[in-house]
Design a protein around this motif. Structure first.
Motif, short mmCIF file in Angstrom:
data_model
loop_
_atom_site.label_atom_id
_atom_site.label_comp_id
_atom_site.label_asym_id
_atom_site.label_seq_id
_atom_site.Cartn_x
_atom_site.Cartn_y
_atom_site.Cartn_z
N ASN A 56 0.83 -1.21 0.00
CA ASN A 56 0.00 0.00 0.00
C ASN A 56 0.87 1.26 0.00
O ASN A 56 0.54 2.24 -0.67
CB ASN A 56 -0.92 -0.01 1.22
CG ASN A 56 -2.02 -1.05 1.09
OD1 ASN A 56 -2.68 -1.14 0.05
ND2 ASN A 56 -2.21 -1.85 2.13
N SER A 59 2.70 1.38 -3.50
CA SER A 59 1.75 1.72 -4.56
C SER A 59 1.30 3.18 -4.45
O SER A 59 1.02 3.83 -5.46
CB SER A 59 0.54 0.79 -4.51
OG SER A 59 0.94 -0.55 -4.70
N ASP A 100 5.28 -3.65 -9.93
CA ASP A 100 4.46 -4.30 -8.91
C ASP A 100 3.44 -3.33 -8.34
O ASP A 100 2.28 -3.70 -8.09
CB ASP A 100 5.36 -4.82 -7.77
CG ASP A 100 6.24 -5.97 -8.20
OD1 ASP A 100 5.87 -6.67 -9.17
OD2 ASP A 100 7.30 -6.17 -7.57
N LYS A 103 0.54 -2.88 -10.86
CA LYS A 103 -0.36 -4.04 -10.85
C LYS A 103 -1.25 -4.04 -9.60
O LYS A 103 -2.44 -4.35 -9.67
CB LYS A 103 0.47 -5.33 -10.90
CG LYS A 103 1.19 -5.55 -12.22
CD LYS A 103 2.05 -6.80 -12.17
CE LYS A 103 2.81 -6.98 -13.49
NZ LYS A 103 3.69 -8.19 -13.44
N TYR A 104 -0.64 -3.66 -8.48
CA TYR A 104 -1.40 -3.63 -7.23
C TYR A 104 -2.49 -2.56 -7.31
O TYR A 104 -3.61 -2.76 -6.82
CB TYR A 104 -0.45 -3.34 -6.06
CG TYR A 104 -1.10 -3.50 -4.70
CD1 TYR A 104 -1.19 -4.74 -4.09
CD2 TYR A 104 -1.61 -2.38 -4.04
CE1 TYR A 104 -1.78 -4.88 -2.84
CE2 TYR A 104 -2.21 -2.51 -2.79
CZ TYR A 104 -2.28 -3.76 -2.19
OH TYR A 104 -2.88 -3.90 -0.95
N ASP A 106 -4.00 -1.50 -10.10
CA ASP A 106 -5.04 -2.00 -11.01
C ASP A 106 -5.99 -2.95 -10.29
O ASP A 106 -7.20 -2.97 -10.57
CB ASP A 106 -4.39 -2.71 -12.20
CG ASP A 106 -3.70 -1.74 -13.14
OD1 ASP A 106 -4.04 -0.54 -13.09
OD2 ASP A 106 -2.81 -2.17 -13.90
N LYS A 107 -5.47 -3.68 -9.36
CA LYS A 107 -6.26 -4.70 -8.68
C LYS A 107 -7.04 -4.12 -7.50
O LYS A 107 -8.21 -4.50 -7.27
CB LYS A 107 -5.34 -5.82 -8.18
CG LYS A 107 -6.08 -6.97 -7.52
CD LYS A 107 -5.10 -8.07 -7.11
CE LYS A 107 -5.83 -9.23 -6.44
NZ LYS A 107 -4.92 -10.32 -6.03
N ASN A 108 -6.44 -3.18 -6.75
CA ASN A 108 -7.05 -2.72 -5.50
C ASN A 108 -7.52 -1.28 -5.52
O ASN A 108 -8.23 -0.85 -4.61
CB ASN A 108 -6.05 -2.88 -4.35
CG ASN A 108 -5.65 -4.32 -4.11
OD1 ASN A 108 -6.39 -5.08 -3.50
ND2 ASN A 108 -4.47 -4.71 -4.62
N TYR A 110 -7.33 2.93 -5.26
CA TYR A 110 -6.70 3.81 -4.26
C TYR A 110 -7.76 4.73 -3.69
O TYR A 110 -8.87 4.85 -4.21
CB TYR A 110 -5.57 4.63 -4.87
CG TYR A 110 -5.99 5.51 -6.03
CD1 TYR A 110 -6.48 6.81 -5.80
CD2 TYR A 110 -5.91 5.07 -7.36
CE1 TYR A 110 -6.87 7.60 -6.85
CE2 TYR A 110 -6.29 5.88 -8.40
CZ TYR A 110 -6.77 7.15 -8.15
OH TYR A 110 -7.16 7.95 -9.19
N LYS A 124 -5.15 0.72 2.08
CA LYS A 124 -5.21 0.83 0.63
C LYS A 124 -4.24 1.92 0.18
O LYS A 124 -3.87 2.80 0.98
CB LYS A 124 -6.63 1.18 0.17
CG LYS A 124 -7.66 0.08 0.38
CD LYS A 124 -8.95 0.41 -0.36
CE LYS A 124 -8.77 0.28 -1.86
NZ LYS A 124 -10.04 0.44 -2.60
#
Length: 702
Positions: A56, A59, A100, A103-104, A106-108, A110, A124
């Motif tokens: 978190n 990202s 990384d 990708k994180y 895109d998935k989770n 913000y 997050k």
């Protein structure tokens, strides 16, 4: 001029530092604002090791760069900034890459920081909102700006000293050109403003006329600069004071970098003072070097450069103390003193300040243990510079340290080349000269006489001096000596030195132990250095020497005795005994026989007249090989000698000035008290001369 007006003018000057911000790109600002904006405890992390493992946090940094990096900047620049920050924060522990983080995200997704506090523990990624970003960007920009102003202000202080040198040089060039075009006008009596300037500015010392004589306060020996030097030094000190403690911009509460206004101001002052001090290292070093190009620009004497060198070193050291003290205050307010004590920059900085202080402090032993002082001074200055390099490494201010070392190295290279050229015959085919420099040395009444031969033919000028190394003693030790004409055919020059401490003391002991009249030593000569005063331009010259100070004055008398000019020249020499007169017998004979120089010698020592009378007509076995004539002291010289009295400089200078028909040059060298008396009398009586009066002082204060 009122202080507020002066501050406004200086503010305009500091605004010229605006272009320095070009050193920082928009990408640099974006990177640092993103790095500093995330003070949340992501996933409950309270240390950097935990944050580096938090996707978190990583990202959040990625989405900040993606959003606020300059439009059109390449992705590789994003990745480069990411690596720079994460490597500094995490070292080798960071396992998460820029990709990384993408990708994180895109998935989770913000969240924004709008409702988050510094103690928040988001689970997050967080993106800083535009308003917060703009505020943080301004804080970061002004923080860098305040530091960059320090760089430009330091550069301005250096420029100030160089301008002083240029003004002095231009003044000397203008005088020389004016003299060549119209000597009578150039040397005529100056106007009232110029005379007032001489009387109250250029001739006096800082307080009264105590300049050459050393003063002692609580065991600390100091010499006061002239009033002219003091004005230049005061200007430098005033600039340092104003630049260090005025005009800090955008200081406010709730600063996102430092928090409170007080901590922000403490950090800005500490940083700027340290930066300005660092920028002064090159000029501080240059002022102390033997191959100092400013000497040729300014025409200043070595004594003047020493005065500025000492003044700048004290100002820089005060800055370093302020820098360290204010930083301690800052860390005390942040309750992170323990972290400061374990940082490498803290100990390198402390080492530099201590070494710098010792390098300044050993100056008190300079007069009594010159060689020890010189070695310790060089060692501790070197330690201070190396410590400074490690202290500022990574902060962006190493350029000043690099330039300092470059100037120092260039000076040593030029000195080495100078020594090789003068002292070895590798490049010369003259078989009539020695292959390497040597000196026939003798001891006469506590004075060391060196008749020096070098492979290079010499045509030295009055006022010049050299440094001498003696190979059979400590070859790294060297002392400065003035030059006089050699006694014998093939001699390059002669040196007369009073046996005191260090090198001269060792030489005197070596000569005392020998059974022969003299010893030959292999030496190395470095030079010549020094300035030549244009005494031949003036209608009258008054040359005054005290003791061994005659080595700086006698060459002027010799020069004037050989010149075909209409000038009234008087040579006055005060000595304790006859030994120095015996050493200079040949030169004195030539000067007297020319009929162009009026010679007056005063022997102040007790019983010297009785000693002379008892030895008259005999050859003194201790000094016959050293005298310039086979019968000791010639009557032609003794006719100009007065025993048992010291001259009244007040009366002598007043008489010379009242009898002068035009311009007058006064040159002096000797004990400090004597030169201060002469300076006072010149200042008191110079307006009685119907022409320009110049006072030149040869001070042995290296």
């Amino acid at each position: 001029m009122k202080l507020p007006i002066l501050l406004k003018l200086l503010t305009v000057l500091t605004l010229l530092a605006g272009p320095s911000m070009a050193m920082w790109s928009a990408a640099d600002f974006a990177r640092d604002v993103c790095r500093r904006s995330y003070k949340f405890q992501f996933d409950g992390c309270k240390d950097s090791k935990c944050l580096c493992a938090s996707p978190n946090y990583v990202s959040s940094f990625v989405i900040c760069l993606e959003t606020y990096m300059p439009e059109g900047s390449p992705k590789e620049l994003h990745r480069s900034n990411f690596k720079t920050v994460l490597k500094k924060l995490c070292g080798t522990e960071n396992k998460l890459t820029y990709d990384d983080g993408l990708k994180y995200l895109d998935k989770n997704g913000y969240i924004f920081n709008t409702n988050l506090t510094k103690k928040a523990t988001p689970n997050k990624p967080v993106l800083i909102d535009q308003a917060t970003w703009n505020k943080n960007y301004l804080d970061d920009y002004t923080t860098r700006a305040n530091r960059d102003y320090g760089v430009w202000q330091g550069a301005f202080m250096t420029f100030y000293l160089i301008v002083l040198c240029c003004i002095s040089g231009i003044s000397k060039v203008v005088k020389s050109i004016y003299y060549k075009r119209s000597a009578s006008k150039a040397l005529s009596k100056p106007n009232k403003m110029t005379r007032l300037w001489q009387k109250y500015i250029s001739l006096p010392a800082l307080f009264g006329f105590v300049h050459a004589k050393e003063l002692s306060f609580w065991g600390i020996n100091i010499t006061l600069p002239t009033r002219m030097e003091s004005i230049g030094i005061f200007g430098y000190f005033a600039l340092a004071l104003i630049f260090c403690f005025t005009r800090y911009y955008n200081v406010h509460e709730d600063n996102f970098i430092y928090g409170t206004k007080k901590k922000q101001l403490l950090r800005h002052i500490a940083a700027r003072v340290g930066i300005i001090a660092t920028t002064q290292l090159p000029i501080l070093t240059l002022l102390a070097l033997r191959n100092n190009f400013l000497m040729y620009i300014s025409g200043w004497s070595l004594a003047t450069f020493n005065a500025y060198h000492r003044a700048v070193s004290r100002v820089v050291y005060i800055m370093l103390i302020v820098h360290a003290t204010v930083y301690h205050g800052y860390y005390a307010h942040t309750a992170s003193t323990a972290n400061m004590y374990i940082a490498h920059w803290y100990w390198s900085g402390a080492t530099g300040i201590i070494a710098f202080g010792i390098a300044i402090g050993v100056g008190n032993f300079r007069r009594y243990f010159y060689d020890t002082f010189l070695i310790m001074h060089v060692i501790f200055v070197l330690v201070a510079f190396v410590a400074t390099y490690y202290h500022v490494h990574g902060m962006g201010y190493t350029q000043s340290v690099y330039l300092t070392f470059a100037l120092w190295a260039m000076d040593w290279l030029l000195r080495f080349c100078n020594i090789m050229w003068i002292n070895l015959s590798l490049w010369r085919g003259d078989s009539n000269r020695v292959k390497s420099a040597e000196a026939d040395m003798s001891l006469v009444g506590g004075n060391i006489v060196m008749n020096v031969k070098t492979p290079m033919p010499w045509n030295f000028k009055p006022g010049q001096f050299v440094f001498v190394y003696v190979a059979s003693l400590n070859p790294w030790e060297c002392h400065p000596f003035s030059l006089v004409s050699g006694d014998n055919v093939g001699d390059s020059f002669k040196i007369i030195a009073k046996a005191q401490n260090g090198l001269t003391k060792k030489l005197a002991k070596r000569l005392e132990r020998t059974n022969s009249a003299s010893l030959t030593f292999k030496i190395a000569v470095e030079g010549p250095y020094g300035e030549v005063h244009p005494v031949e331009r003036y209608d009258s010259s008054l040359l005054i020497a005290g003791g061994v100070g005659v080595t700086a004055i006698l060459p002027y008398a010799e020069k004037l005795s050989r010149m075909d000019i209409r000038q009234h020249t008087q040579f006055i020499w005060v000595v304790r005994n006859l030994d120095l007169i015996k050493i200079c017998n040949k030169s004195l004979n030539k000067i007297i026989e020319s009929g162009k120089v009026e010679v007056k010698i005063f022997v102040a020592g007790e019983n010297e007249e009785n000693l002379y009378l008892s030895e008259k007509g005999k050859i003194n076995s201790d000094t016959s090989s050293l005298s310039d004539s086979s019968n000791g002291l010639d009557d032609i010289i003794m006719n100009h000698v007065s025993f048992g009295e010291k001259p009244s400089f007040a009366q002598m200078i007043a008489e010379n000035f009242s009898q002068a028909t035009g311009s007058m040059a006064v040159v002096s060298c000797g004990p400090g008290q004597m030169m201060d008396d002469i300076r006072k009398q010149v200042s008191t009586n110079f307006e009685s001369v119907n022409g320009r009066v110049e006072y030149f002082e040869e001070a042995f204060n290296w």
